[in-house]
Design a protein around this motif. Structure first.
Motif, mmCIF file in Angstrom:
data_model
loop_
_atom_site.group_PDB
_atom_site.id
_atom_site.type_symbol
_atom_site.label_atom_id
_atom_site.label_comp_id
_atom_site.label_asym_id
_atom_site.label_seq_id
_atom_site.Cartn_x
_atom_site.Cartn_y
_atom_site.Cartn_z
ATOM 1 N N PRO A 372 0.486 -1.061 -0.251
ATOM 2 C CA PRO A 372 -0.092 0.104 0.208
ATOM 3 C C PRO A 372 0.832 1.443 -0.533
ATOM 4 O O PRO A 372 0.569 2.217 -0.214
ATOM 5 C CB PRO A 372 -0.767 -0.149 1.309
ATOM 6 C CG PRO A 372 -0.972 -1.442 1.417
ATOM 7 C CD PRO A 372 0.429 -2.165 0.898
ATOM 8 N N VAL A 373 2.226 0.969 0.717
ATOM 9 C CA VAL A 373 3.067 2.366 1.103
ATOM 10 C C VAL A 373 3.530 2.140 -0.393
ATOM 11 O O VAL A 373 3.250 3.590 -1.083
ATOM 12 C CB VAL A 373 3.525 2.072 1.964
ATOM 13 C CG1 VAL A 373 4.699 3.387 2.130
ATOM 14 C CG2 VAL A 373 3.038 2.183 2.792
ATOM 15 N N ALA A 391 -4.165 1.872 -15.550
ATOM 16 C CA ALA A 391 -4.526 0.622 -14.581
ATOM 17 C C ALA A 391 -3.864 0.266 -13.166
ATOM 18 O O ALA A 391 -3.071 -0.093 -13.469
ATOM 19 C CB ALA A 391 -4.698 -0.777 -15.394
ATOM 20 N N ILE A 392 -4.817 0.265 -12.007
ATOM 21 C CA ILE A 392 -4.387 -0.210 -11.099
ATOM 22 C C ILE A 392 -4.369 -1.834 -10.911
ATOM 23 O O ILE A 392 -5.016 -2.274 -11.073
ATOM 24 C CB ILE A 392 -5.307 0.312 -9.667
ATOM 25 C CG1 ILE A 392 -4.479 2.186 -9.632
ATOM 26 C CG2 ILE A 392 -4.224 -0.233 -7.916
ATOM 27 C CD1 ILE A 392 -5.921 2.627 -8.862
ATOM 28 N N ASP A 393 -2.676 -2.350 -10.535
ATOM 29 C CA ASP A 393 -2.420 -3.690 -11.250
ATOM 30 C C ASP A 393 -2.642 -4.272 -9.100
ATOM 31 O O ASP A 393 -0.704 -4.114 -9.600
ATOM 32 C CB ASP A 393 -1.471 -3.774 -12.044
ATOM 33 C CG ASP A 393 -1.302 -5.415 -12.456
ATOM 34 O OD1 ASP A 393 -2.167 -6.452 -11.731
ATOM 35 O OD2 ASP A 393 -1.399 -5.882 -13.594
ATOM 36 N N ALA A 399 -3.661 -2.416 -1.180
ATOM 37 C CA ALA A 399 -2.964 -1.103 -2.086
ATOM 38 C C ALA A 399 -3.717 -0.780 -3.319
ATOM 39 O O ALA A 399 -3.122 0.209 -3.578
ATOM 40 C CB ALA A 399 -1.783 -2.636 -2.595
ATOM 41 N N ILE A 400 -4.475 -1.442 -3.877
ATOM 42 C CA ILE A 400 -5.390 -1.036 -4.750
ATOM 43 C C ILE A 400 -6.636 -0.173 -3.395
ATOM 44 O O ILE A 400 -6.441 0.691 -4.652
ATOM 45 C CB ILE A 400 -6.392 -2.267 -5.146
ATOM 46 C CG1 ILE A 400 -5.881 -3.093 -5.892
ATOM 47 C CG2 ILE A 400 -7.535 -1.574 -6.039
ATOM 48 C CD1 ILE A 400 -7.040 -4.401 -6.437
ATOM 49 N N ASN A 414 -7.316 -3.230 -11.876
ATOM 50 C CA ASN A 414 -6.797 -4.970 -12.608
ATOM 51 C C ASN A 414 -6.391 -5.269 -11.254
ATOM 52 O O ASN A 414 -4.825 -5.765 -10.950
ATOM 53 C CB ASN A 414 -5.864 -4.588 -14.022
ATOM 54 C CG ASN A 414 -5.079 -6.036 -14.827
ATOM 55 O OD1 ASN A 414 -5.891 -6.632 -14.318
ATOM 56 N ND2 ASN A 414 -4.107 -5.523 -14.772
ATOM 57 N N SER A 415 -7.092 -6.629 -11.187
ATOM 58 C CA SER A 415 -8.313 -7.032 -11.865
ATOM 59 C C SER A 415 -9.027 -7.242 -10.603
ATOM 60 O O SER A 415 -9.345 -7.903 -8.976
ATOM 61 C CB SER A 415 -8.000 -7.690 -12.649
ATOM 62 O OG SER A 415 -7.146 -9.157 -12.790
#
Length: 483
Positions: A372-373, A391-393, A399-400, A414-415
């Protein structure tokens, strides 16, 4: 008043009020005084101004709470009086309105700038707006009017805070410069793409320029949005005459412009700086009996950064996704991410955009890291380097969410898969932050061997997404292919 505002807007143009600060000055407020405190210290003056606007034809009046967030009040040494100032201001508006008008609680910017351009985080702004919104709801406001937002990132934080901390309808006003973009560079189409996903009652523009300059901006929004549109122009472009700021548009001129704003697609029309009850009376008179123009637009499908929209679907170019920000089997990139440097992440972003990527996938999945950080740090690095959507993978919901908070725009997650636990963790995040989501056609048993099985998983993802409050254009499907 118990009114179905959405249905009312289908049939009528509603009239907002006009400026507040200049009228308070006329009634004795001194330069440097806090307008919000002056209002509650002189409630009858405030109530009379509200009544003047109602008498002029305002269907919606806005509370004297524009700068009553904790950060702005702290500039006057009033940071500990957020609740009482907001509560009393809304109550004064409610007293003036009676059953003749609705009360929109006015919510303005904090004066802080989001990271990485400034030092405010999404959470900082969210907390400030949540405190104010909670008081609006408690005091009995009928709706919320977010005003004079120059940064779509701060607008996102305000909208999310409004939705999470009240059940009030929200009007979201951005402020555009003479070049047709906000101060931070967002154009009307990009704004529509980002804001529609957060589902306010209405979007639009206020302040900065006059009605004539806002007509094409409202028309552009109307061409791409199914939402109601609201507009509060200044009484023309301000001029300095004998050291006094003057707004040149007369009530009659603004009444004429109001007709053009209606034709452009506006459903709610009022005024901002320089407007008075006389301006609002002229606007209300010119629009009396006129119904809104019926919209023919369809909602956009696509992703967006702060300054750039990538539209997807028939009629638009194929969008290439760059997938080089991925540490799998890449030792140097893995080390760069692990150490939090993000230099190679930034370089990869720049190279891929230069090569033609319209969207960038950001994957920092290195074992043993605080994802996440480091996701927050990676997203900030990419945003400061390029202006394309991302796109956040990740497979880590924390973390997303860190990426969703940090990213200013409308990203793709994603996803998710058809697995129940994934749907339950990812879909609420997409709904909350206005993101799109990519669904993979696999479930707890893996990838089905036949197309029918994959279609069934796709259908489940789609139906679950709608059940969580997402829209059709928020869901993309990867059918997956077996060798």
């Amino acid at each position: 008043m118990k009114i179905d505002l959405s249905n009312r807007l289908k049939e009528n143009i509603l009239i907002l009020d006009g400026a507040m600060g200049t009228l308070l000055q006329e009634k004795g407020m001194k330069p440097g005084d806090c307008p919000e405190l002056f209002g509650i210290n002189h409630p009858q003056i405030l109530i009379n101004i509200h009544k003047d606007y109602i008498g002029a034809g305002s269907n919606i009046i806005q509370s004297n709470t524009f700068g009553a967030n904790k950060l702005k009040l702290a500039e006057y040494g009033l940071g500990d009086r957020v609740k009482v100032i907001n509560y009393e201001a809304v109550k004064a508006a409610k007293q003036a309105a009676g059953n003749k008008a609705l009360v929109a609680a006015s919510l303005g910017p904090t004066g802080k700038i989001l990271e990485p351009m400034g030092n405010a985080s999404f959470d900082d702004l969210y907390r400030v707006f949540s405190e104010q919104v909670s008081v609006f709801a408690e005091a009995g406001a009928d709706l919320i009017s977010i005003e004079t937002m120059t940064d779509i990132g701060e607008m996102r934080a305000a909208l999310i805070a409004a939705r999470e901390n009240s059940h009030l309808p929200v009007i979201a006003h951005l402020t555009f410069e003479a070049d047709g973009r906000t101060l931070m560079g967002t154009d009307p189409v990009t704004a529509v793409l980002i804001l529609e996903a957060l589902k306010p009652l209405a979007i639009g523009a206020n302040c900065s320029v006059g009605a004539r300059e806002l007509i094409p901006l409202i028309a552009q929004m109307a061409a791409h949005s199914k939402l109601y549109l609201s507009v509060e122009p200044n009484a023309g472009l301000p001029r300095l005459m004998n050291d006094v700021t003057v707004f040149p548009d007369t009530p009659e001129e603004m009444a004429e412009y109001a007709l053009h704003l209606r034709e452009a697609g506006a459903n709610i029309i009022g005024g901002c700086c320089g407007t008075t009850p006389a301006h609002i009376e002229a606007i209300a008179r010119s629009l009396k009996g006129l119904a809104p123009v019926k919209k023919r637009s369809s909602s956009l499908t696509g992703l967006a950064s702060r300054t750039k929209a990538v539209l997807l679907g028939p009629g638009y170019p194929l969008a290439m996704i760059g997938e080089r920000i991925n540490p799998t089997a890449r030792k140097k990139l893995s080390q760069d991410i692990k150490e939090g440097k993000m230099q190679l992440v930034r370089e990869e972003a720049e190279k891929q955009v230069e090569a033609g990527a319209g969207i960038l996938d950001v994957n920092i999945g290195v074992p043993g890291i605080n994802e996440p950080v480091l996701m927050k740090k990676a997203i900030m690095s990419v945003q400061s380097a390029v202006d394309v959507p991302i796109a956040i993978d990740s497979t880590d919901p924390e973390a997303i969410e860190a990426g969703l908070k940090t990213y200013v725009g409308r990203p793709l997650i994603n996803s998710t898969t058809g697995e129940v636990k994934h749907l339950q963790s990812i879909l609420p995040l997409a709904r909350k932050y206005g993101a799109a989501v990519l669904g993979l056609c696999l479930n707890e048993e893996g990838i089905p061997d036949h197309a029918e099985g994959r279609v069934e998983i796709a259908r489940r993802i789609y139906e679950q997404a709608l059940a969580y409050g997402l829209r059709e254009q928020d869901v993309f499907i990867d059918c997956l292919v077996k060798t």
